[in-house]
Design an enzyme around this catalytic site. Structure first.
Site, PDB file in Angstrom:
ATOM      1  N   GLU A   1      39.325  34.152  50.943  1.00  0.00           N
ATOM      2  CA  GLU A   1      38.076  34.049  51.705  1.00  0.00           C
ATOM      3  C   GLU A   1      37.566  32.620  51.746  1.00  0.00           C
ATOM      4  O   GLU A   1      37.165  32.128  52.805  1.00  0.00           O
ATOM      5  CB  GLU A   1      37.017  34.972  51.104  1.00  0.00           C
ATOM      6  CG  GLU A   1      37.270  36.437  51.378  1.00  0.00           C
ATOM      7  CD  GLU A   1      36.198  37.339  50.798  1.00  0.00           C
ATOM      8  OE1 GLU A   1      35.288  36.848  50.089  1.00  0.00           O
ATOM      9  OE2 GLU A   1      36.263  38.550  51.060  1.00  0.00           O
TER      10      GLU A   1
ATOM     11  N   GLU B   1      40.929  40.451  42.825  1.00  0.00           N
ATOM     12  CA  GLU B   1      39.610  39.954  43.246  1.00  0.00           C
ATOM     13  C   GLU B   1      39.607  38.423  43.307  1.00  0.00           C
ATOM     14  O   GLU B   1      39.016  37.845  44.218  1.00  0.00           O
ATOM     15  CB  GLU B   1      38.512  40.439  42.298  1.00  0.00           C
ATOM     16  CG  GLU B   1      37.962  41.797  42.627  1.00  0.00           C
ATOM     17  CD  GLU B   1      37.202  41.859  43.953  1.00  0.00           C
ATOM     18  OE1 GLU B   1      36.864  40.822  44.552  1.00  0.00           O
ATOM     19  OE2 GLU B   1      36.940  42.988  44.393  1.00  0.00           O
TER      20      GLU B   1
END
Length: 123
Positions: free
Chosen positions: A79, A72
């Site tokens: 991102e 994550e």
């Protein structure tokens, strides 16, 4: 290397942990999926205490939880990096984000399967 250089290197080494902690904290504070995985990890830990996992099972659970958090964090880093590079829609930017999200998804599915293999026989 004199003692000043050694102290400076040691200070930089420990400061890297501060930066890492800040990255974890900011991700935990701002990313919904990380928060979901943190809640799931807490639920798994509570269930592990309830059913009495063996040391090997605990090791597997901690590896899965650590792997999920790590993926994550990497997904978030990818991102943010893509968003920093371009704010326009670009097929390669989308592909990078989708691949990172896919890696998280694959690990989540595998983690669920392993979790079921560990917990179901105990229920």
């Amino acid at each position: 290397m004199d003692s000043r250089d050694h102290r400076n290197e040691l200070r930089r080494f420990f400061k890297s942990f501060v930066h890492a902690g800040r990255g974890i904290w900011e991700t935990a504070r701002s990313e919904r999926n990380f928060q979901f995985h943190a809640a799931a990890a807490c639920a798994v830990l509570v269930c592990g205490f309830i059913v009495g996992l063996s040391p090997i099972e605990w090791a597997i659970i901690f590896l899965l939880i650590g792997g999920m958090f790590s993926l994550e964090l990497l997904n978030t880093a990818i991102e943010h990096t893509v968003d920093l590079i371009t704010d326009k829609h670009h097929p390669l930017a989308k592909a990078a984000k989708d691949a990172a999200a896919g890696a998280v998804c694959v690990f989540a599915v595998i983690s669920c399967i392993i979790g079921l293999l560990i917990f179901l026989p105990k229920l």
